[in-house]
Write an enzyme that holds these catalytic residues in place. Structure first.
Site, PDB file in Angstrom:
ATOM      1  N   SER A  81       0.843  -1.204   0.000  1.00  0.00           N
ATOM      2  CA  SER A  81       0.000   0.000   0.000  1.00  0.00           C
ATOM      3  C   SER A  81       0.880   1.258   0.000  1.00  0.00           C
ATOM      4  CB  SER A  81      -0.955  -0.053   1.197  1.00  0.00           C
ATOM      5  OG  SER A  81      -1.982   0.890   1.083  1.00  0.00           O
ATOM      6  N   ASP A 113      -8.841  -4.384  -5.970  1.00  0.00           N
ATOM      7  CA  ASP A 113      -8.320  -3.724  -4.767  1.00  0.00           C
ATOM      8  C   ASP A 113      -9.107  -2.439  -4.529  1.00  0.00           C
ATOM      9  OD1 ASP A 113      -6.809  -2.230  -2.885  1.00  0.00           O
ATOM     10  OD2 ASP A 113      -4.984  -3.273  -3.461  1.00  0.00           O
ATOM     11  N   HIS A 115      -7.303  -6.050  -0.579  1.00  0.00           N
ATOM     12  CA  HIS A 115      -6.213  -5.072  -0.579  1.00  0.00           C
ATOM     13  C   HIS A 115      -4.920  -5.775  -0.205  1.00  0.00           C
ATOM     14  CE1 HIS A 115      -4.048  -1.383  -0.264  1.00  0.00           C
ATOM     15  NE2 HIS A 115      -3.956  -1.404   1.049  1.00  0.00           N
TER      16      HIS A 115
END
Length: 518
Positions: free
Chosen positions: A233, A459, A486
């Site tokens: 991320s 995602d 995710h």
């Protein structure tokens, strides 16, 4: 599965299969390139000790009790422009490679956020991924201002955050409501400056620009000439920034759940809204095949959801201990569940509870997202998230632009439309006491070896196209995972994990166009 609690007098294997009783001192640097005037930091001696005292709450106490891990704090300049000035300390965890004869080096891990602590992530991933943990020392670090690092960003108390969560007045788009919201955001920015050690100096030197410099000091102090890194991320932004800042010091990087470094922050927010809507639509499709789904059809799901959560703005549900489930908490809990299909059962349960005027499950999901412990305390994540974002990105200070962004977000994620006009209230970053230090741009990474980018088609938080763009910008390889969640690497998918492990260990990239499935 985590191991038992640390026993008194535990030992940890380092070096040539030697066992050393904790604590002990180790000097492994400097290694690789050393910037001028920073030699003492790159060559510093580290004192390794048991990790239990580095835990900052119930979220990381179990992983840090593992006797296979050891921790230390790394000294770095508060301001790299003034290396002889104040210093701060970065919390670091290491789990030594399982097979010393096959050891490649350290593998640094960052879980994202921004603002998420990294020690427990590295401990957990190493315990669950033996093949990679045999070849590398797994190293986690809490970025400056976060978790076990010293000092930490401190803006609000647990009681103040609970009160803010219970208050849905920010939905009021009237002039009075906007004025009230902006005053709260001014106060929040002022509190961050006043309650954080070193005040504005700490806030000014908190962003990704500075985190990657800390990482390079850590690389050297651990004795690694080149960096091996896995970033999830926001951790992908750390990775691409490191590659741009220290291109000659990269050996291998896996970047999973990409943040597009060249996307305007406003466009990034709108794209994320679209991603959450798509994840919500996938959840609805799944839910309609289950018994007792709260939706009547896919076409009415947005309205069905709104009919359940909008009344909370005026009539929150008491979940006990004096805590009301607000509209904000209900939507936060929903967003948490959309991060992974494994939480969809909980989301279905939570929405059905709303029909019965109960809110326990959605509050549990919101507490998970916001990292609230059972004793009412919060981790540093939320405060650090705001503080880092405020210096990493340009601010939106024009009220008309704020309204446009809010309107576009509601259009992109209509299930999250609260039914009110778009507010013009500026957020805390508009009142931040220090300037931003970052700008969206394509990273200049000439000379960096190929980087592996992993992107998931569904995602919700970091949309798939961002990974496509990042792989192209880094001249790297793209691995596609077809699912709604995710991030995925090192989370048990054999196709993804084998591809990433092969790349990190011997540099073999997956074939162009490789796609993995659950």
């Amino acid at each position: 599965m985590m191991l038992a609690l640390v026993a008194s007098g535990c030992t940890s294997r380092v070096g040539e299969d030697a066992e050393r009783e904790l604590p002990y001192e180790q000097s492994a640097g400097p290694a690789g390139e050393v910037p001028p005037e920073l030699e003492e930091f790159y060559a510093q001696t580290l004192t390794w000790e048991k990790c239990a005292d580095y835990a900052t709450g119930e979220f990381d106490s179990q992983p840090l009790a593992d006797p296979a891990v050891e921790c230390t704090r790394l000294s770095v300049p508060l301001d790299y422009a003034d290396p002889s000035g104040e210093t701060i300390r970065i919390g670091v965890l290491r789990r030594s490679a399982g097979d010393e004869s096959e050891r490649i080096g350290s593998l640094m891990v960052n879980p994202g956020g921004p603002g998420v602590a990294g020690l427990s992530t590295a401990a957990s991933l190493a315990a669950e991924n033996e093949d990679l943990a045999d070849r590398f020392d797994f190293v986690g670090f809490d970025p400056r201002g976060v978790g076990s690092s010293e000092p930490t960003i401190s803006c609000v108390t647990g009681e103040e955050r609970d009160a803010d969560r219970a208050d849905d007045s920010e939905l009021d788009a009237s002039p009075a409501g906007v004025a009230r919201a902006e005053q709260e955001n001014r106060d929040y920015a002022a509190n961050c400056e006043q309650r954080t050690e070193f005040g504005s100096d700490m806030l000014a030197n908190l962003g990704t620009r500075d985190v990657v410099k800390d990482m390079d000091v850590l690389r050297s102090a651990l004795g690694d000439e080149k960096l091996n890194y896995v970033g999830f991320s926001y951790g992908t932004r750390i990775g691409s920034t490191y590659a741009e800042t220290f291109p000659d010091s990269v050996r291998a990087m896996v970047l999973d759940g990409a943040v597009d470094p060249n996307k305007d922050p406003v466009e990034e927010v709108v794209a994320q809204g679209k991603g959450f809507q798509e994840a919500f639509d996938d959840f609805v499709t799944w839910c309609l095949d289950q018994q007792d789904c709260p939706f009547t059809s896919a076409s009415s799901a947005n309205a069905d959801y709104q009919s359940l959560v909008r009344p909370l703005a005026e009539s929150p549900i008491d979940v006990g201990d004096g805590r009301p489930l607000s509209y904000e908490d209900a939507t936060t809990g929903t967003v948490q569940a959309l991060y992974s299909e494994q939480l969809w059962d909980h989301l279905q349960t939570g929405l059905n509870e709303l029909r019965q005027h109960r809110g326990d499950t959605l509050m549990m999901l919101a507490d998970l997202y916001l990292e609230r412990s059972t004793d009412g305390e919060y981790t540093t994540t939320q405060d650090a998230f705001v503080a880092i974002r405020c210096v990493d990105d340009p601010r939106v200070t024009d009220p008309a632009k704020v309204a446009e962004v809010n309107e576009r977000y509601k259009a992109a994620a209509p299930f999250l439309d609260d039914g009110n006009p778009p507010s013009t209230a500026r957020d805390s970053c508009a009142f931040w006491p220090v300037p931003n230090t970052g700008q969206p741009h394509l990273p200049q990474v000439e000379g960096v070896p190929p980087i592996l980018v992993i992107s998931t088609t569904g995602d919700p938080a970091t949309p798939y196209q961002a990974g496509v763009s990042l792989a192209k910008a880094l001249n790297g390889a793209l691995l596609t995972f077809e699912a709604t969640q995710h991030t995925v690497f090192l989370q048990g998918n054999p196709c993804v994990d084998e591809a990433g492990t092969d790349y990190l260990t011997d540099g073999t990239l997956p074939s162009e166009g490789t796609r993995c499935q659950p």
